[in-house]
Write a protein that holds these residues in place. Structure first.
Motif, mmCIF file in Angstrom:
data_model
loop_
_atom_site.group_PDB
_atom_site.id
_atom_site.type_symbol
_atom_site.label_atom_id
_atom_site.label_comp_id
_atom_site.label_asym_id
_atom_site.label_seq_id
_atom_site.Cartn_x
_atom_site.Cartn_y
_atom_site.Cartn_z
ATOM 1 N N VAL A 1 0.915 -1.064 0.049
ATOM 2 C CA VAL A 1 0.004 0.033 0.052
ATOM 3 C C VAL A 1 0.822 1.208 -0.047
ATOM 4 O O VAL A 1 0.543 2.205 -0.663
ATOM 5 N N THR A 2 2.058 1.125 0.552
ATOM 6 C CA THR A 2 2.776 2.455 0.854
ATOM 7 C C THR A 2 3.674 2.466 -0.753
ATOM 8 O O THR A 2 3.404 3.664 -1.109
ATOM 9 N N ILE A 3 3.981 1.718 -1.236
ATOM 10 C CA ILE A 3 4.550 1.590 -2.676
ATOM 11 C C ILE A 3 3.422 2.170 -3.705
ATOM 12 O O ILE A 3 3.660 2.933 -4.339
ATOM 13 N N GLY A 4 2.001 1.698 -3.203
ATOM 14 C CA GLY A 4 1.117 2.133 -4.028
ATOM 15 C C GLY A 4 0.656 3.643 -4.088
ATOM 16 O O GLY A 4 0.428 4.260 -4.881
ATOM 17 N N VAL A 5 0.745 4.098 -2.943
ATOM 18 C CA VAL A 5 0.484 5.543 -2.686
ATOM 19 C C VAL A 5 1.583 6.307 -3.257
ATOM 20 O O VAL A 5 1.306 7.351 -4.000
ATOM 21 N N LEU A 6 2.799 6.058 -3.130
ATOM 22 C CA LEU A 6 4.048 6.859 -3.395
ATOM 23 C C LEU A 6 3.989 6.713 -5.112
ATOM 24 O O LEU A 6 4.038 7.809 -5.857
ATOM 25 N N GLU B 1 -7.964 4.195 -6.647
ATOM 26 C CA GLU B 1 -7.870 2.947 -7.626
ATOM 27 C C GLU B 1 -6.449 2.759 -8.043
ATOM 28 O O GLU B 1 -6.060 1.467 -7.955
ATOM 29 N N ASN B 2 -5.519 3.576 -8.186
ATOM 30 C CA ASN B 2 -4.143 3.355 -8.691
ATOM 31 C C ASN B 2 -3.457 2.839 -7.457
ATOM 32 O O ASN B 2 -2.567 2.121 -7.542
ATOM 33 N N ILE B 3 -3.791 3.485 -6.251
ATOM 34 C CA ILE B 3 -3.140 2.738 -5.050
ATOM 35 C C ILE B 3 -3.298 1.129 -4.907
ATOM 36 O O ILE B 3 -2.160 0.699 -4.555
ATOM 37 N N TYR B 4 -4.525 0.771 -5.063
ATOM 38 C CA TYR B 4 -4.604 -0.634 -4.967
ATOM 39 C C TYR B 4 -3.937 -1.417 -6.200
ATOM 40 O O TYR B 4 -3.189 -2.412 -5.993
ATOM 41 N N TYR B 5 -4.068 -0.876 -7.413
ATOM 42 C CA TYR B 5 -3.564 -1.423 -8.494
ATOM 43 C C TYR B 5 -1.965 -1.844 -8.538
ATOM 44 O O TYR B 5 -1.267 -2.759 -8.622
ATOM 45 N N GLY C 1 9.138 -6.142 -10.615
ATOM 46 C CA GLY C 1 9.060 -6.820 -11.937
ATOM 47 C C GLY C 1 10.503 -6.927 -12.330
ATOM 48 O O GLY C 1 11.376 -6.517 -12.294
ATOM 49 N N ASP C 2 10.513 -8.024 -13.410
ATOM 50 C CA ASP C 2 11.935 -8.175 -14.174
ATOM 51 C C ASP C 2 11.499 -8.744 -15.709
ATOM 52 O O ASP C 2 10.394 -8.290 -16.184
ATOM 53 N N GLY C 3 12.416 -9.242 -16.337
ATOM 54 C CA GLY C 3 12.127 -9.578 -17.690
ATOM 55 C C GLY C 3 10.996 -10.822 -17.773
ATOM 56 O O GLY C 3 10.644 -11.071 -19.205
ATOM 57 N N HIS C 4 10.620 -11.391 -16.883
ATOM 58 C CA HIS C 4 9.776 -12.438 -16.766
ATOM 59 C C HIS C 4 8.293 -12.216 -16.354
ATOM 60 O O HIS C 4 7.252 -12.988 -16.395
ATOM 61 N N SER C 5 8.288 -11.211 -15.651
ATOM 62 C CA SER C 5 6.937 -10.670 -14.700
ATOM 63 C C SER C 5 6.707 -9.224 -14.914
ATOM 64 O O SER C 5 7.656 -8.508 -14.971
ATOM 65 N N GLN C 6 5.437 -8.797 -14.840
ATOM 66 C CA GLN C 6 5.025 -7.489 -15.117
ATOM 67 C C GLN C 6 4.585 -6.989 -13.364
ATOM 68 O O GLN C 6 3.652 -7.227 -13.141
ATOM 69 N N GLY C 7 5.683 -6.078 -13.067
ATOM 70 C CA GLY C 7 5.504 -5.575 -11.509
ATOM 71 C C GLY C 7 4.982 -4.361 -11.776
ATOM 72 O O GLY C 7 4.315 -3.753 -12.382
ATOM 73 N N VAL C 8 5.059 -3.410 -10.502
ATOM 74 C CA VAL C 8 4.534 -2.245 -10.383
ATOM 75 C C VAL C 8 5.228 -1.376 -11.417
ATOM 76 O O VAL C 8 4.404 -0.162 -11.750
ATOM 77 N N ILE C 9 6.454 -1.639 -11.902
ATOM 78 C CA ILE C 9 6.836 -0.679 -12.847
ATOM 79 C C ILE C 9 5.876 -0.506 -14.118
ATOM 80 O O ILE C 9 5.676 0.562 -14.606
#
Length: 367
Positions: A31-36, A151-155, A166-174
């Motif tokens: 949630v903290t990452i989402g807020v930022l 909505e973006n905080i949660y997503y 995220g990395d080359g194999h998965s789609q993370g927060v970036i």
């Protein structure tokens, strides 16, 4: 006295509920990452609507309330109804179908109505100060910005909880941030602005049929565009890119162009009214040129602040805002007692602000 307090309590409770729900689902760190991450796109969107609102700034407390409405009230309403729609869809159409039902039907209908309700309430409570399309765009935009922020905080938080950065194999927060915060931060505001334009047209038209048709047409356009966007997101790939580049971006550019035209129209209305106001001795003839442009107004406030302090600059800002309100009121025939009463209130505010600025300037000169 109790109504504003109760409203703040309801907003606060909704905000706490949403924060607790997000924390329970993805964890406090996510949630903290989402807020930022969510702060970045919302800052740009809010700055854009503040730019739109420069000629006749709406009260800051109402803009903040619009944002809080979208972030808390509209979001929790949409969450409850969309969750119910998803459960009903799974029950009636089979497991997994509920998500499609919620995305294509429930979300567009409910979310656009929830965001627009605040604009309707503002028009109802402050109809004499609702000056048309720009006001509708600004209030709808702030409500939608608040909705998109929550909505973006949660997503973003869910993306971080599931895949990290995220990395080359998965789609993370970036990746989520690029898609929602960079590629399309304007989607929710764009949908809501269509409704806001309809409400703004209804606010100042004298045609009874248009007062009803314009808001409904704006709302239906917002719902259809929202549903199209969600369907493109579900399909993904080339269909998503087609909708984005051939529909969303051109429509966004078109709405921006329309808003710019409306701002220029506001400037023309004010410039046309200033000579009459000077002739009526509401303002000084030497002030006409300063009040006719945003740079002139800004330079006047800066000079007042430099020579007489912040309080004088605030008094000048109130004076300028009163002139703008009077200019918009002056374009209509004052046929109702409410209009005439509003004019007298604005004149009293204008004279008081001018007297305050003059007094502070005299004190600074003597000091």
């Amino acid at each position: 006295m109790l109504l504003p307090v109760l409203g703040l309590i309801v907003v606060a409770l909704c905000g706490l509920f949403l924060f607790g729900l997000a924390t329970a689902r993805v964890g406090p760190l996510a949630v903290t990452i989402g807020v930022l991450a969510a702060l970045v796109p919302v800052a740009g969107v809010v700055a854009g609507f503040l730019w739109v609102d420069r000629w006749e700034p709406e009260p800051a407390k109402f803009l903040l309330l619009a944002f809080a409405w979208g972030a808390c009230i509209a979001t929790i309403t949409a969450l409850l109804i969309n969750t119910t729609a998803e459960a009903v869809g799974d029950e009636l159409l089979g497991q997994g179908s509920g998500n499609t039902v919620a995305a294509l039907i429930s979300a567009p209908v409910v979310e656009e109505a929830a965001k627009a309700l605040f604009v309707v309430l503002i028009l109802w409570r402050r109809s004499s100060e609702f000056d048309g399309v720009v006001d509708g765009v600004v209030y709808a935009g702030f409500s939608a910005a608040g909705f998109a922020f929550t909505e973006n905080i949660y997503y973003f938080g869910r993306a971080f909880a599931d895949y990290g950065f995220g990395d080359g194999h998965s789609q993370g927060v970036i990746t989520a941030f690029f898609l929602r915060g960079v590629l399309a931060p304007f989607t929710h505001p764009l949908f809501a602005v269509l409704t806001g334009i309809g409400i703004g047209i209804a606010a100042r038209t004298t045609t009874k049929a248009l007062k009803i048709v314009a808001p409904i047409a704006g709302y239906l356009a917002a719902v259809c565009l929202h549903a199209l966007w969600n369907s493109a997101a579900l399909l993904g790939g080339s269909k998503f890119l087609t909708v984005y580049f051939l529909i969303m971006l051109p429509l966004f550019v078109g709405v921006v162009y329309l808003v710019v035209l409306q701002r220029k129209r506001e400037q023309r209305i004010i410039a046309a009214a200033l000579p009459h106001m000077a002739a009526a001795r509401w303002i000084a003839p030497s002030e006409v040129e300063l009040l006719a442009s945003l740079p002139g107004r800004r330079a006047w406030r800066r000079q007042a602040k430099r020579q007489s302090g912040k309080r004088a600059a605030r008094a000048v800002a109130v004076y300028q805002a009163s002139v703008t309100e009077l200019a918009f009121l002056d374009r209509h025939q004052l046929t109702s007692d409410a209009d005439r009463q509003r004019q007298q209130e604005l004149l009293r505010t204008l004279k008081a602000a001018r007297a305050e600025a003059t007094r502070l300037a005299d004190e600074a000169a003597r000091g």
